[in-house]
Write an enzyme that holds these catalytic residues in place. Structure first.
Site, PDB file in Angstrom:
ATOM      1  N   HIS A  66      11.356   6.007  10.414  1.00 51.61           N
ATOM      2  CA  HIS A  66      11.046   5.785   8.925  1.00 51.61           C
ATOM      3  C   HIS A  66      11.694   6.305   7.843  1.00 51.61           C
ATOM      4  O   HIS A  66      12.300   7.403   7.984  1.00 51.61           O
ATOM      5  CB  HIS A  66       9.623   6.624   8.862  1.00 51.61           C
ATOM      6  CG  HIS A  66       8.351   6.157   9.395  1.00 51.61           C
ATOM      7  ND1 HIS A  66       8.566   5.612  10.826  1.00 51.61           N
ATOM      8  CD2 HIS A  66       7.054   5.846   9.012  1.00 51.61           C
ATOM      9  CE1 HIS A  66       7.338   5.610  11.096  1.00 51.61           C
ATOM     10  NE2 HIS A  66       6.564   5.388  10.110  1.00 51.61           N
ATOM     11  N   GLU A  99      10.114   5.279   2.583  1.00 58.16           N
ATOM     12  CA  GLU A  99       8.783   5.071   2.300  1.00 58.16           C
ATOM     13  C   GLU A  99       8.538   5.964   0.955  1.00 58.16           C
ATOM     14  O   GLU A  99       8.212   5.444  -0.006  1.00 58.16           O
ATOM     15  CB  GLU A  99       7.966   5.752   3.494  1.00 58.16           C
ATOM     16  CG  GLU A  99       6.407   5.455   3.363  1.00 58.16           C
ATOM     17  CD  GLU A  99       5.688   6.026   4.271  1.00 58.16           C
ATOM     18  OE1 GLU A  99       6.062   7.036   5.321  1.00 58.16           O
ATOM     19  OE2 GLU A  99       4.356   5.927   4.612  1.00 58.16           O
ATOM     20  N   ASP A 125       0.667  -0.078  10.334  1.00 55.57           N
ATOM     21  CA  ASP A 125       1.038   1.164  10.333  1.00 55.57           C
ATOM     22  C   ASP A 125      -0.098   2.055  10.933  1.00 55.57           C
ATOM     23  O   ASP A 125       0.103   2.406  12.221  1.00 55.57           O
ATOM     24  CB  ASP A 125       1.410   1.745   8.840  1.00 55.57           C
ATOM     25  CG  ASP A 125       1.970   2.785   8.666  1.00 55.57           C
ATOM     26  OD1 ASP A 125       2.736   3.197   9.727  1.00 55.57           O
ATOM     27  OD2 ASP A 125       2.321   3.389   7.693  1.00 55.57           O
TER      28      ASP A 125
HETATM   29  N1  ADE Z   1       2.720   8.806  10.813  1.00 48.59           N
HETATM   30  C1  ADE Z   1       1.671   7.785  10.934  1.00 48.59           C
HETATM   31  N2  ADE Z   1       1.881   7.117   9.790  1.00 48.59           N
HETATM   32  C2  ADE Z   1       2.953   7.357   9.230  1.00 48.59           C
HETATM   33  C3  ADE Z   1       3.785   7.054   7.834  1.00 48.59           C
HETATM   34  N3  ADE Z   1       3.144   5.915   7.330  1.00 48.59           N
HETATM   35  N4  ADE Z   1       4.684   7.612   7.505  1.00 48.59           N
HETATM   36  C4  ADE Z   1       5.152   8.553   8.274  1.00 48.59           C
HETATM   37  N5  ADE Z   1       4.519   9.072   9.186  1.00 48.59           N
HETATM   38  C5  ADE Z   1       3.666   8.518   9.804  1.00 48.59           C
HETATM   39 ZN    ZN Z   2       4.695   4.457  10.206  1.00 49.01          ZN
END
Ligand code: ADE
Ligand code: ZN
Length: 337
Positions: free
Chosen positions: A199, A202, A280
């Site tokens: 990730h 975000e 997600d």
């Molecule tokens: N764990 C579960 N969903 C997540 C997300 N959107 N961003 C980071 N960690 C996560």
């Molecule tokens: Zn995620």
């Protein structure tokens, strides 16, 4: 093309999901059922009350409730039931390939054995292959709010489960936990031949996406929205065809965007970025993969061509082996426009 035909096209087209946390598919009804059989008390008195708590101002507020929910999971059967419930839904949405993240530290930290978690998830994935023809890959994800030492400890489990784990991931609280914190463990996994994703971008800055690419050597970026603030980064992502696993309803619920009409998905496509659509944590964000496609297509006026491109991207960016990729891309060709 009217909205109804786009919606029908989305529902029927065979597709892959590349960004899905299995703990994020835990629907309140199943949570209460499993809590009951494990004799665990949930802080909410009903499914409705629990669901009404799903209002988040940011990632951390969501994570707090998501980790609390996961505490109900204790036995191999619990992990099987959780995974099977998702796979049944995925099959209804015409998902033919899925790549599932699981967070082992969420469970081992409270005394549930790694083997209990992975064996339950894996058994359901095998059954889905047999019953629905859904192929899958399992992504072992590290919690980035914990130290790298903890990730290294968890990583040791890989060697007993090489047949089940194909990919390494990095999730949880992004801000203040840059990819560089996990550089050594990722380098180790790279050397061991694992596929890598993380990730990035975000809530965190474009700089974290650079780090994930340059220091962790990831093959894909989960989310990556913030990449759009850096033209050099866009050039790099396009040139190397690094896929972004984008999650529109998640972005809306976690306030990464203020309105789906302002989601950058269409801009990503127009700039040549290999974007894909994913759910997600669908139990928390109000929609599985088809709902993500439908609401985003509606908000951004996506065409059938755009949908087809997003699905094609998902097959090409998957970690499926080459033969399976060819089969999936042929199915897409046969499905047509
Ligand atoms: N764990 C579960 N969903 C997540 C997300 N959107 N961003 C980071 N960690 C996560
Ligand atoms: Zn995620």
């Amino acid at each position: 093309m009217d909205n109804n035909s786009v919606k029908d096209y989305i529902n029927k087209i065979p597709k892959a999901e590349l960004h899905l946390h299995i703990e994020g598919t835990f629907e309140p009804e199943l949570m209460f059922k499993i809590a009951d059989r494990n004799k665990i008390k949930i802080d909410y008195s009903s499914v409705e009350e629990l669901r009404s708590a799903y209002n988040f101002n940011n990632l951390q507020e969501f994570l707090n409730i998501y980790y609390t929910g996961a505490k109900v999971l204790q036995t191999e059967q619990d992990f099987y039931d959780l995974t099977w419930a998702y796979l049944k839904k995925a099959n209804e949405d015409n998902v033919i390939h899925t790549e599932i993240m699981f967070d082992p530290q969420t469970h081992t930290e409270r005394g549930v054995a790694f083997d209990t978690v992975i064996n339950g998830i894996h058994a359901a994935l095998k059954d889905a292959e047999k019953d629905f023809g859904i192929s899958s890959k399992l992504i072992m994800s590290f919690l980035r709010h914990l130290p790298q030492d903890s990730a290294f400890e968890i990583y040791e489990n890989y060697f007993n489960h090489r047949d089940k784990i194909d990919v390494l991931g990095l999730d949880s609280s992004e801000t203040g936990n840059p990819p560089t914190k996990f550089r050594e463990v990722y380098n180790r996994a790279f050397g061991d031949g694992l596929k890598l994703t993380a990730h990035a971008g975000e809530e965190g800055p474009a700089e974290y996406v650079w780090e994930a690419l340059d220091l962790l050597n990831v093959h894909r970026i989960d989310h990556g929205n913030r990449s759009l603030s850096d033209n050099k980064l866009i050039d790099r992502i396009v040139e190397k065809q690094i896929a972004l696993t984008v999650c529109p309803l998640s972005n809306l619920k976690l306030r990464v965007i203020d309105d789906l009409k302002n989601h950058p998905l269409k801009i990503m496509l127009d700039r040549g970025i290999k974007a894909t659509v994913n759910s997600d944590d669908p139990a928390y964000f109000g929609g599985y993969i088809n709902e993500n496609f439908i609401q985003t297509a509606d908000a951004l006026q996506l065409t059938i061509n755009d949908i087809n491109k997003l699905v094609k991207n998902s097959f090409e960016a998957s970690f499926a082996d080459d033969n399976r990729k060819i089969v999936m891309l042929n199915k897409l060709d046969e499905f047509g426009f």
